[in-house]
Design a protein around this motif. Structure first.
Motif, PDB file in Angstrom:
ATOM      1  N   ILE A  55      10.707  28.461   8.735  1.00 44.87           N
ATOM      2  CA  ILE A  55      10.821  29.740   8.035  1.00 44.87           C
ATOM      3  C   ILE A  55      10.786  30.893   9.027  1.00 44.87           C
ATOM      4  N   LEU A  56       9.858  30.852   9.970  1.00 44.07           N
ATOM      5  CA  LEU A  56       9.807  31.902  10.983  1.00 44.07           C
ATOM      6  C   LEU A  56      11.085  31.927  11.813  1.00 44.07           C
ATOM      7  N   ALA A  57      11.570  30.741  12.188  1.00 50.53           N
ATOM      8  CA  ALA A  57      12.811  30.665  12.963  1.00 50.53           C
ATOM      9  C   ALA A  57      13.984  31.216  12.160  1.00 50.53           C
ATOM     10  N   LEU A  58      14.010  30.916  10.859  1.00 54.39           N
ATOM     11  CA  LEU A  58      15.065  31.422   9.994  1.00 54.39           C
ATOM     12  C   LEU A  58      15.044  32.941   9.942  1.00 54.39           C
ATOM     13  N   TYR A  59      13.857  33.515   9.803  1.00 54.39           N
ATOM     14  CA  TYR A  59      13.756  34.966   9.740  1.00 54.39           C
ATOM     15  C   TYR A  59      14.189  35.587  11.061  1.00 54.39           C
ATOM     16  N   SER A  60      13.942  34.900  12.151  1.00 57.41           N
ATOM     17  CA  SER A  60      14.429  35.372  13.446  1.00 57.41           C
ATOM     18  C   SER A  60      15.956  35.335  13.485  1.00 57.41           C
ATOM     19  N   GLN A  61      16.551  34.277  12.960  1.00 54.35           N
ATOM     20  CA  GLN A  61      18.008  34.177  12.918  1.00 54.35           C
ATOM     21  C   GLN A  61      18.611  35.284  12.063  1.00 54.35           C
ATOM     22  N   GLN A  62      17.859  35.747  11.074  1.00 52.35           N
ATOM     23  CA  GLN A  62      18.335  36.818  10.211  1.00 52.35           C
ATOM     24  C   GLN A  62      18.185  38.196  10.849  1.00 52.35           C
ATOM     25  N   GLY A  63      17.664  38.231  12.065  1.00 52.71           N
ATOM     26  CA  GLY A  63      17.535  39.490  12.770  1.00 52.71           C
ATOM     27  C   GLY A  63      16.272  40.252  12.485  1.00 52.71           C
ATOM     28  N   ALA A  64      15.319  39.636  11.792  1.00 55.89           N
ATOM     29  CA  ALA A  64      14.116  40.339  11.379  1.00 55.89           C
ATOM     30  C   ALA A  64      12.956  40.185  12.353  1.00 55.89           C
ATOM     31  N   LEU A  65      13.038  39.210  13.235  1.00 54.47           N
ATOM     32  CA  LEU A  65      12.009  38.985  14.240  1.00 54.47           C
ATOM     33  C   LEU A  65      12.691  38.859  15.603  1.00 54.47           C
ATOM     34  N   PRO A  66      11.942  39.025  16.690  1.00 55.44           N
ATOM     35  CA  PRO A  66      12.554  38.854  18.015  1.00 55.44           C
ATOM     36  C   PRO A  66      13.271  37.516  18.137  1.00 55.44           C
ATOM     37  N   ARG A  67      14.365  37.501  18.884  1.00 57.03           N
ATOM     38  CA  ARG A  67      15.183  36.308  19.008  1.00 57.03           C
ATOM     39  C   ARG A  67      14.396  35.119  19.526  1.00 57.03           C
ATOM     40  N   ALA A  68      13.400  35.368  20.363  1.00 60.57           N
ATOM     41  CA  ALA A  68      12.622  34.278  20.947  1.00 60.57           C
ATOM     42  C   ALA A  68      11.918  33.449  19.885  1.00 60.57           C
ATOM     43  N   VAL A  69      11.533  34.084  18.767  1.00 60.18           N
ATOM     44  CA  VAL A  69      10.821  33.362  17.711  1.00 60.18           C
ATOM     45  C   VAL A  69      11.706  32.268  17.117  1.00 60.18           C
ATOM     46  N   GLY A  70      13.008  32.433  17.158  1.00 58.44           N
ATOM     47  CA  GLY A  70      13.921  31.460  16.577  1.00 58.44           C
ATOM     48  C   GLY A  70      14.437  30.422  17.547  1.00 58.44           C
ATOM     49  N   ARG A  71      13.879  30.359  18.731  1.00 52.24           N
ATOM     50  CA  ARG A  71      14.365  29.394  19.717  1.00 52.24           C
ATOM     51  C   ARG A  71      13.890  27.980  19.389  1.00 52.24           C
ATOM     52  N   TYR A  72      14.806  27.038  19.549  1.00 54.40           N
ATOM     53  CA  TYR A  72      14.511  25.616  19.384  1.00 54.40           C
ATOM     54  C   TYR A  72      14.511  24.937  20.749  1.00 54.40           C
ATOM     55  N   SER A  73      13.673  23.920  20.877  1.00 56.53           N
ATOM     56  CA  SER A  73      13.633  23.148  22.115  1.00 56.53           C
ATOM     57  C   SER A  73      14.733  22.097  22.108  1.00 56.53           C
ATOM     58  N   ARG A  74      14.842  21.354  23.181  1.00 57.79           N
ATOM     59  CA  ARG A  74      15.838  20.285  23.246  1.00 57.79           C
ATOM     60  C   ARG A  74      15.553  19.181  22.241  1.00 57.79           C
ATOM     61  N   ARG A  75      14.327  19.148  21.742  1.00 56.64           N
ATOM     62  CA  ARG A  75      13.964  18.169  20.716  1.00 56.64           C
ATOM     63  C   ARG A  75      14.183  18.720  19.306  1.00 56.64           C
ATOM     64  N   SER A  76      14.941  19.809  19.209  1.00 59.40           N
ATOM     65  CA  SER A  76      15.235  20.445  17.915  1.00 59.40           C
ATOM     66  C   SER A  76      13.973  20.893  17.202  1.00 59.40           C
ATOM     67  N   VAL A  77      13.074  21.495  17.939  1.00 56.83           N
ATOM     68  CA  VAL A  77      11.799  21.972  17.394  1.00 56.83           C
ATOM     69  C   VAL A  77      11.706  23.480  17.622  1.00 56.83           C
ATOM     70  N   PRO A  78      11.374  24.276  16.584  1.00 57.13           N
ATOM     71  CA  PRO A  78      11.184  25.716  16.754  1.00 57.13           C
ATOM     72  C   PRO A  78       9.852  26.001  17.449  1.00 57.13           C
TER      73      PRO A  78
END
Length: 464
Positions: free
Chosen positions: A314-337
């Motif tokens: 949910i936090l990553a999604l809100y980051s993707q929507q432009g509402a939080l800093p881009r770093a919050v929406g980053r996923y690791s190589r293991r597909s983990v936010p």
């Protein structure tokens, strides 16, 4: 330069989506297992029954169940009309109140975090029973660090291991309930705890129903996960309530009733975890005691794991929507936010230092009550739309939605009369997120792009 090029340069395309396995019924049931163990083991006994007795606790439970049944009747129809992930955001978009839906979706993260605070209190007490000589300050880290580490490594609670853990908790619930009712419960304690120790007024029923809704709050999430993750849409939609709600309640209510009939509430109040405490008081630390303790620890760890898995998205999604800093929406190589999980871990740790249980419970009750109010509101607003690809046609939908609006409004007033500070705190959070989502997010590059896409998208029920 095109908009897509601008977005690429700004780094909007560097967020990878999670490629995860569909959840099974056992996986989903774990989301509520720990919460309901908390309910039977502490919240209902110490907080509701201690104030209103067994009778009004049961009546309030019925009121809460009516709310959830009614909401699900409306919710399943909205899911059919707009069959896409996003739940409240999607329905609010079609209802014309997108920021309100966003607020209730995004605030799931801190609200569920508050549940984790309560889970931590239980876990700390359980571990202290096993190792009384260890400093209490150690336990929050013992509980949280392994769960956070496993989630950061991409080990989410799906598959056969999770199914085994849930089966263990199911069996332990049954064994413990039978043992407590047959070996410990007695009519003297039951009669003593039956009436309300506080004066009963017209609002008592609604107050207790609101407290129950706060405890039942995770049910809506479990229902939504069932619908989103099961491959068979019709079946997941239609049996969502049965699987997500009653399989939890039927398991836990007998245990709670047995505990309430075991000792006077005054004696239960001094027990850190009454579900375990009544067994220890009667038999000492025997095999039944360790079975109950082991099952509750499993439920606690699995529920915490779901918290990081689900709320991180949910936090990553809100980051993707432009509402939080881009770093919050980053996923690791293991597909983990991973950034979101770390933030949630720090937030959960706050619970180790928060002791105002009444305030947290009242905030949760206000949230849950207003959540179902919003569900009814979105239904009525969506029903007015005549251009949906699949118009809403639920039988008795409009009178049920009006009933739910009125019923939850009265419950909300009852909770506010009990604790105005907690109620206003929640309302303020909703208003802040709504205003932020309406006036700040659209002015960011990523937020403007997201809204341009999502608010013009038409939904279709063709895949049904």
């Amino acid at each position: 330069m095109s908009t897509s090029d601008d977005l690429s340069e700004d780094g909007l395309d560097d967020i990878e989506l999670v490629d995860e396995k569909p959840l099974s019924w056992f996986d989903v049931s774990a989301i509520g297992t720990g919460e309901m163990l908390f309910t039977a083991g502490w919240a209902w006994i110490v907080f509701i029954a201690a104030s209103y007795g067994i009778l009004w606790s049961i009546l309030g439970f019925v009121g809460g169940a009516i709310v959830i049944h009614t909401a699900w009747w409306l919710y399943r129809e909205m899911i059919t009309a707009v069959p896409e992930p996003g739940s409240l955001q999607s329905y609010a978009r079609e209802a014309g109140v997108f920021p309100l839906g966003t607020s209730y979706l995004i605030l799931y993260a801190p609200v569920y975090g508050a549940f984790m605070w309560l889970e931590l209190l239980i876990a700390d007490e359980l571990l202290a029973l096993l190792f009384p000589g260890v400093p209490a300050a150690v336990w929050p880290y013992v509980v949280l660090v392994p769960v956070i580490a496993l989630n950061l490594l991409g080990h989410q609670i799906t598959g056969k291991v999770q199914s085994i853990l849930v089966v263990i908790t199911l069996a332990a619930d049954l064994v413990l309930a039978v043992a407590v009712i047959a070996l410990i419960a007695n009519t003297e304690a039951w009669d003593m705890n039956w009436p309300s120790p506080t004066p009963v007024t017209f609002m008592t029923f609604f107050t207790v129903a609101g407290l129950w809704l706060g405890i039942m709050a995770g049910i809506m999430e479990v229902q939504q996960v069932l619908v989103d993750e099961w491959k068979d849409f019709r079946r997941s939609r239609d049996v969502g309530l049965m699987s997500a709600a009653w399989q939890l309640w039927v398991r836990q209510i007998p245990l709670a009733l047995g505990v309430l009939g075991s000792l006077p509430v005054a004696a239960l109040l001094v027990m850190p975890v009454p579900t375990i405490g009544v067994v220890e008081a009667k038999f000492g630390q025997n095999p039944l005691f360790y079975l109950a303790l082991f099952a509750m620890l499993i439920a606690t760890y699995t529920t915490l794991s779901v918290y990081f898995m689900g709320m991180g998205k949910i936090l990553a999604l809100y980051s993707q929507q432009g509402a939080l800093p881009r770093a919050v929406g980053r996923y690791s190589r293991r597909s983990v936010p991973w950034v979101a999980i770390v933030i949630l871990g720090l937030f959960a740790l706050v619970g180790a230092y928060w002791s105002d249980f009444a305030f947290v419970s009242h905030v949760l009750s206000t949230w849950s009550t207003t959540l179902y109010f919003v569900v009814a509101l979105l239904y009525l607003l969506m029903k007015r739309r005549k251009d949906l690809d699949r118009p809403i046609v639920s039988r008795f939908g409009t009178p049920l939605a009006v009933f739910l609006l009125v019923f939850t409004a009265i419950i909300g007033v009852a909770i506010a009369m009990t604790d105005w500070t907690a109620a206003l705190t929640w309302v303020a959070l909703v208003v802040i997120v709504v205003v932020y989502d309406m006036f700040v997010v659209p002015r960011t590059k990523r937020g403007a792009f997201y809204r341009e896409q999502i608010l013009r998208r038409r939904t279709s029920a063709a895949r049904l």
